[in-house]
Design a protein around this motif. Structure first.
Motif, PDB file in Angstrom:
ATOM      1  N   PRO A 105       0.550  -1.377  -0.131  1.00  0.00           N
ATOM      2  CA  PRO A 105      -0.042   0.378   0.086  1.00  0.00           C
ATOM      3  C   PRO A 105       1.174   0.817   0.162  1.00  0.00           C
ATOM      4  O   PRO A 105       0.539   2.833  -0.432  1.00  0.00           O
ATOM      5  CB  PRO A 105      -0.074  -0.495   1.300  1.00  0.00           C
ATOM      6  CG  PRO A 105      -1.081  -1.083   1.554  1.00  0.00           C
ATOM      7  CD  PRO A 105       0.844  -2.113   1.253  1.00  0.00           C
TER       8      PRO A 105
ATOM      9  N   TRP B  23       0.946   5.039  -5.008  1.00  0.00           N
ATOM     10  CA  TRP B  23       0.720   6.852  -4.873  1.00  0.00           C
ATOM     11  C   TRP B  23      -0.536   6.897  -6.110  1.00  0.00           C
ATOM     12  O   TRP B  23      -0.905   6.991  -6.723  1.00  0.00           O
ATOM     13  CB  TRP B  23       1.891   7.373  -5.387  1.00  0.00           C
ATOM     14  CG  TRP B  23       3.005   6.849  -4.198  1.00  0.00           C
ATOM     15  CD1 TRP B  23       3.273   6.658  -3.223  1.00  0.00           C
ATOM     16  CD2 TRP B  23       4.497   7.223  -5.003  1.00  0.00           C
ATOM     17  NE1 TRP B  23       4.754   6.405  -2.465  1.00  0.00           N
ATOM     18  CE2 TRP B  23       5.228   6.663  -4.058  1.00  0.00           C
ATOM     19  CE3 TRP B  23       5.396   7.108  -6.248  1.00  0.00           C
ATOM     20  CZ2 TRP B  23       5.865   5.830  -3.750  1.00  0.00           C
ATOM     21  CZ3 TRP B  23       6.682   7.136  -5.950  1.00  0.00           C
ATOM     22  CH2 TRP B  23       7.547   6.768  -5.300  1.00  0.00           C
ATOM     23  N   ASP B  24      -1.302   7.881  -5.436  1.00  0.00           N
ATOM     24  CA  ASP B  24      -1.922   8.898  -5.735  1.00  0.00           C
ATOM     25  C   ASP B  24      -1.328  10.010  -6.574  1.00  0.00           C
ATOM     26  O   ASP B  24      -0.218  10.764  -6.216  1.00  0.00           O
ATOM     27  CB  ASP B  24      -3.076   9.438  -4.965  1.00  0.00           C
ATOM     28  CG  ASP B  24      -3.123  10.142  -4.021  1.00  0.00           C
ATOM     29  OD1 ASP B  24      -1.887  10.249  -3.573  1.00  0.00           O
ATOM     30  OD2 ASP B  24      -4.353  10.782  -3.000  1.00  0.00           O
TER      31      ASP B  24
ATOM     32  N   LEU C 213      -0.969   4.804  -1.019  1.00  0.00           N
ATOM     33  CA  LEU C 213      -2.583   4.017  -0.228  1.00  0.00           C
ATOM     34  C   LEU C 213      -2.357   3.299   1.579  1.00  0.00           C
ATOM     35  O   LEU C 213      -3.892   4.234   2.105  1.00  0.00           O
ATOM     36  CB  LEU C 213      -2.629   2.801  -1.246  1.00  0.00           C
ATOM     37  CG  LEU C 213      -3.909   2.142  -0.490  1.00  0.00           C
ATOM     38  CD1 LEU C 213      -5.261   2.278  -1.333  1.00  0.00           C
ATOM     39  CD2 LEU C 213      -4.177   0.460  -1.463  1.00  0.00           C
ATOM     40  N   HIS C 214      -1.665   3.582   1.829  1.00  0.00           N
ATOM     41  CA  HIS C 214      -1.681   3.800   3.391  1.00  0.00           C
ATOM     42  C   HIS C 214      -1.909   5.106   4.076  1.00  0.00           C
ATOM     43  O   HIS C 214      -3.045   5.310   5.251  1.00  0.00           O
ATOM     44  CB  HIS C 214      -0.497   3.487   4.434  1.00  0.00           C
ATOM     45  CG  HIS C 214       0.505   4.183   3.605  1.00  0.00           C
ATOM     46  ND1 HIS C 214       1.630   4.687   2.651  1.00  0.00           N
ATOM     47  CD2 HIS C 214       1.616   4.816   4.708  1.00  0.00           C
ATOM     48  CE1 HIS C 214       2.508   5.551   3.361  1.00  0.00           C
ATOM     49  NE2 HIS C 214       1.617   5.643   4.618  1.00  0.00           N
TER      50      HIS C 214
ATOM     51  N   ARG D 179      -3.744   7.239   1.676  1.00  0.00           N
ATOM     52  CA  ARG D 179      -5.389   7.684   2.004  1.00  0.00           C
ATOM     53  C   ARG D 179      -6.518   7.153   2.630  1.00  0.00           C
ATOM     54  O   ARG D 179      -7.439   7.284   2.898  1.00  0.00           O
ATOM     55  CB  ARG D 179      -5.133   7.174   0.262  1.00  0.00           C
ATOM     56  CG  ARG D 179      -4.957   8.982  -0.775  1.00  0.00           C
ATOM     57  CD  ARG D 179      -4.483   7.661  -1.941  1.00  0.00           C
ATOM     58  NE  ARG D 179      -7.162   7.744  -2.558  1.00  0.00           N
ATOM     59  CZ  ARG D 179      -6.482   8.532  -3.078  1.00  0.00           C
ATOM     60  NH1 ARG D 179      -6.230  10.074  -3.633  1.00  0.00           N
ATOM     61  NH2 ARG D 179      -8.550   8.404  -2.717  1.00  0.00           N
TER      62      ARG D 179
END
Length: 155
Positions: free
Chosen positions: A132, A136-137, A143-144, A146
């Motif tokens: 996670p 990345w966004d 993701l961790h 987010r």
């Protein structure tokens, strides 16, 4: 339109092609209402990796000296548990790990408040899973972060 323009080159990436076609991407953290630079801006990836390196090195030393019986190969497994505990305790209380503090970073909620203990535990557990943290966004958040509705910002 040439297909090369729509896809982008491997050097510039597809984001550059989207900009050339008129897409407005903004800066990292703009969607979260964070400043572009300075305190409170989204932490750069280099600093985040540096902080993680410091934290992992510290956890390896603790695991090697205290938990793994001075067995370097076994200390890697113990270090993951130490990283989980270190992250939960330090991010949950002061908002940063020792490595993040050295690099001038802090973990906060998306609205700028402190993270609650449940969100810190979720974030830390997902960080220890590694996958996670590698997804990345657009804002550079893993993701961790987010899933925990958190963001790493500059102090």
């Amino acid at each position: 339109m040439d297909n090369r323009q729509a896809i982008g080159s491997w050097l510039s990436g597809p984001g550059e092609a989207a900009k050339q076609m008129g897409a407005v991407t903004g800066y990292r953290g703009e969607r979260l209402g964070l400043p572009e630079v300075g305190p409170g801006a989204v932490a750069p990836l280099g600093r985040r990796f540096g902080a993680l390196f410091i934290d992992w090195s510290l956890c390896m030393l603790i695991a090697y000296g205290l938990l793994a019986g001075r067995n370097w190969q076994a200390s890697g497994n113990w270090a993951l548990g130490v990283l989980l505990v270190l992250s939960v305790l330090t991010v949950g209380t002061v908002g940063f790990t020792p490595g993040k503090r050295l690099f001038g970073l802090r973990v906060v909620a998306e609205d700028g408040a402190r993270l609650g203990i449940f969100r810190v535990i979720v974030r830390s557990a997902l960080l220890c899973l590694a996958i996670p943290a590698l997804v990345w966004d657009r804002d550079g958040r893993g993701l961790h972060d987010r899933l925990a509705r958190a963001v790493q910002v500059r102090i």
